[in-house]
Enzyme design. Structure first.
Site, PDB file in Angstrom:
ATOM      1  N   GLY A   1       2.215  48.187  30.457  1.00  0.00           N
ATOM      2  CA  GLY A   1       3.618  49.040  30.402  1.00  0.00           C
ATOM      3  C   GLY A   1       4.048  49.043  31.008  1.00  0.00           C
ATOM      4  O   GLY A   1       4.662  47.407  31.778  1.00  0.00           O
ATOM      5  N   HIS A   2       5.264  50.230  31.035  1.00  0.00           N
ATOM      6  CA  HIS A   2       6.500  49.403  32.483  1.00  0.00           C
ATOM      7  C   HIS A   2       6.582  49.130  32.915  1.00  0.00           C
ATOM      8  O   HIS A   2       5.660  49.422  33.981  1.00  0.00           O
ATOM      9  CB  HIS A   2       7.662  50.645  31.354  1.00  0.00           C
ATOM     10  CG  HIS A   2       6.645  51.897  32.395  1.00  0.00           C
ATOM     11  ND1 HIS A   2       7.253  52.104  33.921  1.00  0.00           N
ATOM     12  CD2 HIS A   2       5.811  52.850  32.399  1.00  0.00           C
ATOM     13  CE1 HIS A   2       6.095  53.417  34.732  1.00  0.00           C
ATOM     14  NE2 HIS A   2       5.987  53.480  33.430  1.00  0.00           N
TER      15      HIS A   2
END
Length: 315
Positions: free
Chosen positions: A236-237
């Site tokens: 994820g980011h």
């Protein structure tokens, strides 16, 4: 990426390559085999884990006496064998590593050389280093930098401001630099949060097939040197994964996660948003981590709990 290469190599040459002292018979071997598929003129390995408290895969039991049925075999091992098992041995501190070094050196070849497949799209602003391989139907965006000797396999897309180091492997059907999953409810529906940050991937990184690495909201998603990521993994980011950590198949690393050096994340784990793991942590299969854990933690369960402290490193 590798296929079998036929060869005949002397045991003495193998010992010299591994820098192992050997004074036994000097015959030729033509293959590297497992203990489940033994043949004459082959090299095999058998290892005993020294640190049983830190085993991820337990020792398998083999009847080594059956080795006497075969001719011209050599065993790479760290075990002291029964005197009735009279076969040539190369003593090694790390038999599995040395066995696969022998395969790489003498009994395999790399199918993929450098070059760019004509079906791939490389935008004008992309910067590729020396001896890069890009397979078929890939897309490399304008702001992408790829270091020397990196291999990008078929159907992979790399977007955004992404920098990938040297000697990396990006397996097929992987997406790097896509928009992250972030929405805010409004009266008009769900508002997508634009991800305008970047991705930094170090040297000697492995990213498996069908995996995704999201760019950050504003800062960087960072994967440091020597990180190994298996197939079907979501990163994820704004996540930071530090040096030499291994993440196995089917894991979900949610946004803003920090994972320390030399960790092992077992299959099908979820590391929830914003969680931090220290160095040398082990996360057991299918665990759900929803809080922070310090260095050397062995974590199991859903939600994850501390099983014990492990004072030795994963590798």
């Amino acid at each position: 990426m590798y296929t079998i290469r036929k060869n005949n190599i002397s045991v003495k040459a193998v010992a010299d390559f591994l820098d192992i002292s050997y004074s036994g018979p000097n015959f030729f071997i033509s293959s590297a085999n497992s203990l489940n598929n033994i043949s004459d003129n082959s090299v095999l390995f058998y290892a005993i884990a020294k640190d049983k408290s830190n085993q991820i895969i337990k020792n398998m039991n083999y009847d080594l006496k059956k080795l006497k049925q075969f001719k011209n075999i050599i065993l790479i091992t760290n075990a002291t064998l029964d005197k009735t098992i009279d076969i040539p041995i190369l003593f090694s501190k790390n038999p599995k590593l040395d066995f696969y070094r022998v395969i790489l050196e003498f009994f395999s070849e790399n199918n993929f050389k450098n070059g760019i497949h004509p079906s791939s799209v490389i935008e004008d602003g992309a910067i590729l280093g020396k001896d890069v391989y890009v397979g078929s139907h890939c897309y490399i965006g304008n702001n992408v930098k790829i270091g020397n000797n990196t291999k990008v396999f078929d159907n992979t897309c790399i977007y955004g401001e992404t920098e990938i180091g040297s000697n990396c492997v990006i397996k097929s059907n992987t997406t790097i630099g896509s928009e992250g999953f972030g929405f805010i409810p409004t009266d008009d529906g769900l508002f997508h949060l634009p991800h305008v940050g970047s991705i930094l991937i170090g040297n000697d990184v492995w990213i498996g097939s069908n995996s995704t690495v999201e760019k950050s909201h504003l800062d960087q998603t960072i994967i440091e040197d020597d990180v190994k990521i298996d197939d079907l993994v979501q990163i994820g980011h704004n996540t930071i994964i530090k040096q030499s950590t291994q993440i196995t198949s089917g894991c979900v690393i949610v946004g803003r996660v920090k994972i320390g050096k030399n960790c092992w994340i077992s299959p099908h784990c979820v590391i929830d948003v914003g969680c931090e793991l220290g160095d040398n942590c082990i996360v057991g299969t299918s665990s759900l981590v929803r809080t922070n854990f310090s260095n050397n933690s062995v974590i199991v369960g859903s939600p994850g709990r501390l099983l014990r402290k492990n004072e030795s490193s994963v590798r």
